[in-house]
Design an enzyme around this catalytic site. Structure first.
Site, PDB file in Angstrom:
ATOM      1  N   THR A 136       1.331  -1.191   0.360  1.00 32.42           N
ATOM      2  CA  THR A 136       0.278   0.264  -0.208  1.00 32.42           C
ATOM      3  C   THR A 136       0.344   1.239  -0.272  1.00 32.42           C
ATOM      4  OG1 THR A 136      -1.722   1.181   1.789  1.00 32.42           O
ATOM      5  CG2 THR A 136       0.423  -0.653   2.657  1.00 32.42           C
ATOM      6  N   ASP A 137       0.011   2.519  -0.620  1.00 31.49           N
ATOM      7  CA  ASP A 137       0.740   3.540  -0.468  1.00 31.49           C
ATOM      8  C   ASP A 137       1.389   4.038   1.104  1.00 31.49           C
ATOM      9  OD1 ASP A 137      -1.590   4.509   0.130  1.00 31.49           O
ATOM     10  OD2 ASP A 137      -2.106   6.170  -1.353  1.00 31.49           O
ATOM     11  N   GLU A 138       0.750   3.580   2.010  1.00 30.32           N
ATOM     12  CA  GLU A 138       0.331   4.187   3.319  1.00 30.32           C
ATOM     13  C   GLU A 138       1.658   3.698   3.430  1.00 30.32           C
ATOM     14  OE1 GLU A 138      -3.182   3.584   5.572  1.00 30.32           O
ATOM     15  OE2 GLU A 138      -4.487   3.780   3.825  1.00 30.32           O
ATOM     16  N   TYR A 162      -1.513  -0.649  11.174  1.00 34.57           N
ATOM     17  CA  TYR A 162      -1.824  -1.027   9.824  1.00 34.57           C
ATOM     18  C   TYR A 162      -1.156  -0.678   8.498  1.00 34.57           C
ATOM     19  CZ  TYR A 162      -3.257  -1.608   4.172  1.00 34.57           C
ATOM     20  OH  TYR A 162      -3.830  -1.534   2.683  1.00 34.57           O
ATOM     21  N   LYS A 166       2.117  -3.548   7.933  1.00 30.48           N
ATOM     22  CA  LYS A 166       1.972  -3.659   5.800  1.00 30.48           C
ATOM     23  C   LYS A 166       3.987  -3.714   5.749  1.00 30.48           C
ATOM     24  CE  LYS A 166       0.230  -4.739   3.004  1.00 30.48           C
ATOM     25  NZ  LYS A 166      -0.014  -6.160   3.013  1.00 30.48           N
TER      26      LYS A 166
HETATM   27  P1  NAD Z   1      -9.579  -7.532   2.207  1.00 33.07           P
HETATM   28  O1  NAD Z   1      -9.289  -7.410   4.153  1.00 33.07           O
HETATM   29  O2  NAD Z   1     -11.149  -7.259   1.681  1.00 33.07           O
HETATM   30  O3  NAD Z   1      -9.494  -8.800   1.780  1.00 33.07           O
HETATM   31  C1  NAD Z   1      -8.576  -9.792   2.582  1.00 33.07           C
HETATM   32  C2  NAD Z   1      -8.565 -11.192   2.768  1.00 33.07           C
HETATM   33  O4  NAD Z   1      -7.465 -11.630   3.528  1.00 33.07           O
HETATM   34  C3  NAD Z   1      -9.585 -11.512   3.496  1.00 33.07           C
HETATM   35  O5  NAD Z   1     -10.538 -12.293   1.942  1.00 33.07           O
HETATM   36  C4  NAD Z   1      -9.135 -12.316   4.202  1.00 33.07           C
HETATM   37  O6  NAD Z   1     -10.379 -13.449   4.918  1.00 33.07           O
HETATM   38  C5  NAD Z   1      -8.460 -12.742   3.901  1.00 33.07           C
HETATM   39  N1  NAD Z   1      -7.348 -13.016   5.606  1.00 33.07           N
HETATM   40  C6  NAD Z   1      -7.042 -11.948   6.004  1.00 33.07           C
HETATM   41  N2  NAD Z   1      -6.433 -13.045   6.917  1.00 33.07           N
HETATM   42  C7  NAD Z   1      -5.533 -14.041   6.519  1.00 33.07           C
HETATM   43  C8  NAD Z   1      -4.802 -14.913   6.332  1.00 33.07           C
HETATM   44  N3  NAD Z   1      -4.001 -14.648   7.889  1.00 33.07           N
HETATM   45  N4  NAD Z   1      -4.342 -15.532   5.803  1.00 33.07           N
HETATM   46  C9  NAD Z   1      -5.018 -16.099   4.701  1.00 33.07           C
HETATM   47  N5  NAD Z   1      -6.590 -15.182   4.100  1.00 33.07           N
HETATM   48  C10 NAD Z   1      -5.938 -14.280   5.287  1.00 33.07           C
HETATM   49  O7  NAD Z   1      -8.155  -6.389   1.755  1.00 33.07           O
HETATM   50  P2  NAD Z   1      -8.276  -5.871  -0.014  1.00 33.07           P
HETATM   51  O8  NAD Z   1      -9.056  -4.164   0.278  1.00 33.07           O
HETATM   52  O9  NAD Z   1      -9.067  -6.573  -0.709  1.00 33.07           O
HETATM   53  O10 NAD Z   1      -6.689  -5.820  -0.098  1.00 33.07           O
HETATM   54  C11 NAD Z   1      -6.541  -6.359   0.097  1.00 33.07           C
HETATM   55  C12 NAD Z   1      -4.640  -6.077  -0.221  1.00 33.07           C
HETATM   56  O11 NAD Z   1      -3.991  -5.298  -0.651  1.00 33.07           O
HETATM   57  C13 NAD Z   1      -4.117  -6.041   1.791  1.00 33.07           C
HETATM   58  O12 NAD Z   1      -2.541  -6.696   1.397  1.00 33.07           O
HETATM   59  C14 NAD Z   1      -3.771  -4.822   1.692  1.00 33.07           C
HETATM   60  O13 NAD Z   1      -2.817  -4.426   2.408  1.00 33.07           O
HETATM   61  C15 NAD Z   1      -3.889  -4.264  -0.350  1.00 33.07           C
HETATM   62  N6  NAD Z   1      -4.123  -2.664  -0.461  1.00 33.07           N
HETATM   63  C16 NAD Z   1      -5.381  -2.377  -0.078  1.00 33.07           C
HETATM   64  C17 NAD Z   1      -5.804  -1.391  -0.823  1.00 33.07           C
HETATM   65  C18 NAD Z   1      -7.425  -0.578  -0.886  1.00 33.07           C
HETATM   66  O14 NAD Z   1      -7.919   0.719  -1.309  1.00 33.07           O
HETATM   67  N7  NAD Z   1      -7.738  -1.157  -0.620  1.00 33.07           N
HETATM   68  C19 NAD Z   1      -4.627  -0.070  -1.761  1.00 33.07           C
HETATM   69  C20 NAD Z   1      -4.001  -0.888  -2.117  1.00 33.07           C
HETATM   70  C21 NAD Z   1      -3.519  -2.232  -1.266  1.00 33.07           C
HETATM   71  O1  DAU Z   2      -4.520   3.799   0.229  1.00 29.63           O
HETATM   72  C1  DAU Z   2      -4.420   3.018  -0.100  1.00 29.63           C
HETATM   73  C2  DAU Z   2      -5.040   2.276   1.601  1.00 29.63           C
HETATM   74  O2  DAU Z   2      -6.491   2.301   1.178  1.00 29.63           O
HETATM   75  C3  DAU Z   2      -5.373   0.994   1.763  1.00 29.63           C
HETATM   76  O3  DAU Z   2      -4.000   0.222   2.235  1.00 29.63           O
HETATM   77  C4  DAU Z   2      -6.383   0.031   2.652  1.00 29.63           C
HETATM   78  O4  DAU Z   2      -5.814  -1.483   3.112  1.00 29.63           O
HETATM   79  C5  DAU Z   2      -7.383   0.893   2.358  1.00 29.63           C
HETATM   80  O5  DAU Z   2      -8.724   0.393   3.589  1.00 29.63           O
HETATM   81  C6  DAU Z   2      -7.341   2.044   2.373  1.00 29.63           C
HETATM   82  O6  DAU Z   2      -7.190   3.242   3.470  1.00 29.63           O
HETATM   83  P1  DAU Z   2      -8.298   4.343   3.756  1.00 29.63           P
HETATM   84  O7  DAU Z   2      -7.811   4.307   5.076  1.00 29.63           O
HETATM   85  O8  DAU Z   2      -7.527   5.587   2.864  1.00 29.63           O
HETATM   86  O9  DAU Z   2      -9.369   3.618   3.470  1.00 29.63           O
HETATM   87  P2  DAU Z   2     -11.128   3.912   4.013  1.00 29.63           P
HETATM   88  O10 DAU Z   2     -11.920   3.511   2.770  1.00 29.63           O
HETATM   89  O11 DAU Z   2     -11.222   3.503   5.248  1.00 29.63           O
HETATM   90  O12 DAU Z   2     -11.275   5.890   4.199  1.00 29.63           O
HETATM   91  C7  DAU Z   2     -11.109   6.514   3.351  1.00 29.63           C
HETATM   92  C8  DAU Z   2     -10.941   7.422   3.161  1.00 29.63           C
HETATM   93  O13 DAU Z   2     -12.243   7.955   4.415  1.00 29.63           O
HETATM   94  C9  DAU Z   2      -9.837   8.453   4.805  1.00 29.63           C
HETATM   95  O14 DAU Z   2      -9.845   9.424   4.611  1.00 29.63           O
HETATM   96  C10 DAU Z   2     -10.635   8.018   6.057  1.00 29.63           C
HETATM   97  C11 DAU Z   2     -12.192   8.984   5.897  1.00 29.63           C
HETATM   98  N1  DAU Z   2     -13.594   7.867   6.030  1.00 29.63           N
HETATM   99  C12 DAU Z   2     -13.798   6.177   6.161  1.00 29.63           C
HETATM  100  C13 DAU Z   2     -14.849   5.702   6.687  1.00 29.63           C
HETATM  101  C14 DAU Z   2     -14.727   4.670   6.886  1.00 29.63           C
HETATM  102  C15 DAU Z   2     -14.245   8.877   6.571  1.00 29.63           C
HETATM  103  O15 DAU Z   2     -14.444  10.166   6.500  1.00 29.63           O
HETATM  104  N2  DAU Z   2     -15.627   7.894   7.371  1.00 29.63           N
HETATM  105  C16 DAU Z   2     -15.776   7.219   7.234  1.00 29.63           C
HETATM  106  O16 DAU Z   2     -16.817   6.917   7.941  1.00 29.63           O
END
Ligand code: NAD
Ligand code: DAU
Length: 365
Positions: A136-138, A162, A166
């Site tokens: 992730t970019d975080e 988190y 990562k």
């Molecule tokens: P998500 O939370 O929707 O899915 C995570 C999945 O991992 C789930 O299916 C869960 O059951 C599985 N899991 C959790 N713990 C596990 C374990 N110990 N063993 C096997 N499976 C397990 O997450 P996502 O949003 O699909 O993100 C997927 C990956 O991409 C993550 O590594 C996250 O850090 C990264 N990522 C997410 C975003 C985003 O915007 N969502 C952006 C950049 C990177």
């Molecule tokens: O940047 C990549 C990341 O993006 C991934 O690594 C994470 O797995 C993914 O969950 C996401 O993280 P964020 O914290 O940016 O996503 P989230 O959807 O939780 O929140 C997006 C933005 O919106 C953040 O600034 C918090 C804000 N927010 C979120 C929720 C759930 C609100 O203002 N209100 C809310 O209820």
């Protein structure tokens, strides 16, 4: 040519299930999906693949070394793609332990298994093997308003548990390449949106609440900026990295689409007004609530390495992607209900009920 097998972990979650769908649709590889099915993982996400002979689902944990060893031995994959993680920043603030367990310890166990397996491969297959860490970019921390977007050279400065978990995993992946020569790849991507995103994340939460006339909870002043990318564009980038990325390298992936949270929420309100005029104006539901602790102010990705080296560009504009996402959630009410049962309702109470609405504050970085 024989189709390769890939071990995909966390493939029942949001990005993982979109990735598995596209890999099977295009026939790039057979997929073994290892997923623990936490609150975020759902077999329903891939129910259309039940009769697909090129897809195997395994319910289990990336931290279970003997299970992972046996999957590698039995399926002989040419790549491991690690999506498995605890992924929600707010949950990491309430309870970081699970994040350390899966994101750090679990990823390390997966690396140990991958190394054992890779060492057992004969030369040609060993040099083709890849371990792709989906990150992730975080990990880079928070940008100021005029800072250049994150490049692959930015220092890691994670702010939430988190992001720190990562970052730790990424460092372990790097160490396994530098120390043992394991052919790893790491991608750092910005915020994804699209089908199958869990209803507790910003965009699906706002769609669900807006449709049922509930408050739209905006943390703090809502001026935090994220760089949004449609999930299929991320999946396409991952496939390119897997097939053409250089071992040991990291690649930043982003949508070149910076938006403040409030702008996202208002854009959704306008779409909701058009689709459900009886609820208009949905903007009346916008409610500022107490800010997220340590809330990062701005993320943005410089994806020029992906463009230059792999020819990747996002194909979906934000307007198209957001409108499609709203329609997808409307057409998949059964899915939303299934994944929102039980644990999700408890999470909504935990995160929002005693949060308090507040005057906007700048608690973040
Ligand atoms: P998500 O939370 O929707 O899915 C995570 C999945 O991992 C789930 O299916 C869960 O059951 C599985 N899991 C959790 N713990 C596990 C374990 N110990 N063993 C096997 N499976 C397990 O997450 P996502 O949003 O699909 O993100 C997927 C990956 O991409 C993550 O590594 C996250 O850090 C990264 N990522 C997410 C975003 C985003 O915007 N969502 C952006 C950049 C990177
Ligand atoms: O940047 C990549 C990341 O993006 C991934 O690594 C994470 O797995 C993914 O969950 C996401 O993280 P964020 O914290 O940016 O996503 P989230 O959807 O939780 O929140 C997006 C933005 O919106 C953040 O600034 C918090 C804000 N927010 C979120 C929720 C759930 C609100 O203002 N209100 C809310 O209820």
């Amino acid at each position: 040519m024989q189709v390769p097998s890939w071990l995909v972990t966390g493939g029942a979650g949001f990005i993982g299930s979109n990735f598995v769908h596209s890999v099977r649709r295009e026939g790039y590889a057979r997929v073994v999906n290892l997923d623990k099915l936490t609150y975020a993982g759902h077999r329903e996400n891939l129910e259309d693949l039940v009769d697909d002979r090129g897809y195997v689902f395994v319910h289990g944990d990336i931290g279970d070394a003997s299970l992972v060893d046996s999957l590698l031995r039995d399926h002989q994959p040419s790549a491991i793609v690690n999506f498995a993680a605890e992924s929600h920043v707010d949950r990491s603030i309430m309870g970081p332990q699970e994040f350390i367990q899966t994101n750090v310890v679990g990823t390390h166990t997966l690396l140990q298994c991958a190394l054992r397996y890779w060492k057992s491969l004969e030369h040609g297959r060993a040099s083709d093997f890849r371990f792709l860490q989906v990150s992730t970019d975080e990990v880079y921390g928070s940008l100021g308003p005029h800072d250049h977007p994150f490049t692959e050279g930015n220092q890691y400065r994670p702010n939430s548990p988190y992001a720190a978990s990562k970052a730790a995993a990424d460092h372990l992946v790097r160490a396994y390449h530098e120390t043992f020569g394991l052919p790893t790849l790491t991608t750092n991507c910005s915020n994804n949106y699209g089908p199958y995103q869990h209803p507790e994340k910003l965009i699906p939460l706002m769609i669900g609440n807006g449709r049922s006339d509930r408050p739209l909870p905006v943390y703090g002043d809502g001026l935090q900026v994220r760089d949004w990318l449609y999930v299929q564009d991320h999946c396409d980038a991952l496939r390119l990295v897997l097939e053409r990325g250089r071992a040991g390298e990291t690649y930043n992936i982003g949508g070149d689409c910076e938006r403040a949270n409030l702008d996202i929420v208002h854009a959704l309100c306008r779409l909701l007004d058009n689709a459900y005029p009886q609820g208009a104006p949905h903007a009346r539901l916008v409610t500022h609530v107490a800010d997220r602790l340590g809330h990062d102010r701005r993320y943005a990705i410089d994806a020029s390495k992906m463009h230059r080296e792999l020819g990747w560009q996002p194909r979906t504009t934000f307007d198209e992607g957001l409108a499609y996402t709203l329609r997808w959630y409307a057409e998949h009410a059964d899915w939303v209900a299934a994944v929102s049962a039980g644990a999700h309702e408890r999470w909504i109470e935990t995160n929002y009920d005693n949060r308090g609405s507040t005057a906007v504050n700048g608690g973040g970085k």
